[in-house]
Design a protein around this motif. Sequence first.
Motif, PDB file in Angstrom:
ATOM      1  N   ASP A   1     -73.606 -18.189 -59.298  1.00 34.24           N
ATOM      2  CA  ASP A   1     -72.923 -17.021 -59.861  1.00 34.24           C
ATOM      3  C   ASP A   1     -73.763 -15.764 -59.744  1.00 34.24           C
ATOM      4  N   GLY A   2     -73.090 -14.634 -59.674  1.00 34.31           N
ATOM      5  CA  GLY A   2     -73.785 -13.362 -59.702  1.00 34.31           C
ATOM      6  C   GLY A   2     -73.460 -12.466 -58.525  1.00 34.31           C
TER       7      GLY A   2
ATOM      8  N   TYR B   1     -71.150  -3.659 -57.193  1.00 39.59           N
ATOM      9  CA  TYR B   1     -71.574  -5.060 -57.163  1.00 39.59           C
ATOM     10  C   TYR B   1     -70.928  -5.740 -55.964  1.00 39.59           C
TER      11      TYR B   1
ATOM     12  N   ARG C   1     -71.087  -9.449 -53.139  1.00 41.44           N
ATOM     13  CA  ARG C   1     -71.618 -10.746 -52.718  1.00 41.44           C
ATOM     14  C   ARG C   1     -72.088 -10.699 -51.272  1.00 41.44           C
TER      15      ARG C   1
ATOM     16  N   ILE D   1     -80.150  -9.990 -60.122  1.00 46.75           N
ATOM     17  CA  ILE D   1     -78.750 -10.376 -59.944  1.00 46.75           C
ATOM     18  C   ILE D   1     -77.966  -9.984 -61.191  1.00 46.75           C
TER      19      ILE D   1
ATOM     20  N   LYS E   1     -74.708 -10.636 -63.533  1.00 49.99           N
ATOM     21  CA  LYS E   1     -73.715 -11.660 -63.871  1.00 49.99           C
ATOM     22  C   LYS E   1     -72.747 -11.083 -64.895  1.00 49.99           C
TER      23      LYS E   1
ATOM     24  N   PRO F   1     -65.920 -12.394 -64.249  1.00 52.79           N
ATOM     25  CA  PRO F   1     -65.935 -11.772 -62.916  1.00 52.79           C
ATOM     26  C   PRO F   1     -64.547 -11.497 -62.355  1.00 52.79           C
TER      27      PRO F   1
ATOM     28  N   PRO G   1     -72.516  -5.835 -67.103  1.00 55.64           N
ATOM     29  CA  PRO G   1     -73.342  -6.741 -66.312  1.00 55.64           C
ATOM     30  C   PRO G   1     -74.562  -7.228 -67.093  1.00 55.64           C
TER      31      PRO G   1
ATOM     32  N   ARG H   1     -77.660 -17.536 -63.519  1.00 47.79           N
ATOM     33  CA  ARG H   1     -77.506 -16.738 -62.299  1.00 47.79           C
ATOM     34  C   ARG H   1     -77.869 -17.569 -61.086  1.00 47.79           C
TER      35      ARG H   1
END
Length: 262
Positions: A100-101, A113, A115, A175, A177, A181, A201, A211
Amino acid sequence: MLRSMYSGISGMKNFQTKLDVIGNNISNVNTYGFKKGRTVFKDLVSQQIAGANGPTAGGRGGVNPKQVGLGVQLAAIDTIHTEGSTQTTGRTLDLAISGDGFFQVNDGTNTYYTRAGNFYMDQNGDLINSDGFYLGEVGAPFNIPTTATSLSIGTGGTISYIDGGVLNTAQQIEIAKFANPEGLSKAGANFYGITDNSGEPEIGIPGLDGRGAIAPGSLEMSNVDLSEEFTEMIVAQRGFQANTRIITTSDEILQELMSMKR
């Protein structure tokens, strides 16, 4: 007849939305860090023809309500944050999050944010993404001397490099989290923004407190499954076609009623 026609129209409109979501998923099948969308429907209010009655003392049983539904509406368009497959690239500045994160990136004013972990180094030695957004929080970019060699990034986010024969470390990659989300809003360019329902966050070290750890030399692929998307596309297409039949059939019945006058 008009009631059934409007039910068919509501079905067509919402299946079109479903097809739009599927089309966006398929178009992003090779987008790093992309999270697919899912369309959820719910029925509209039902017209009450007759209410329910309970059993009577005279021995008569209860009667269920009689209702006619008035169509369908959109309940939600979910963002599915399941983890995509990890592709090994061997490139030092390609980073994936295993768990996650999100990475934090900023344009000097606002923090976003993502990925997608394909990062680069600009002429000043600052770590940026492909759009020139700085890695990290506003005002705290990661800078690597342009004379540095042997750059490496650990699973905990520590950046190490050799400069002048001395081992140095660079302000550790953290990171973000979120409690929810799925409450984040997509801002384009692989970015997400905070909303009232995402929560603030929780910033911390990768691999700790839930995380995900950083997988250096790798990138996270899209979590879109083409076989699933094509199946959903067939379902949406047939659903759209069925709703058009409701409208044409209702129109034919109305035409028959109109012809009775002749």
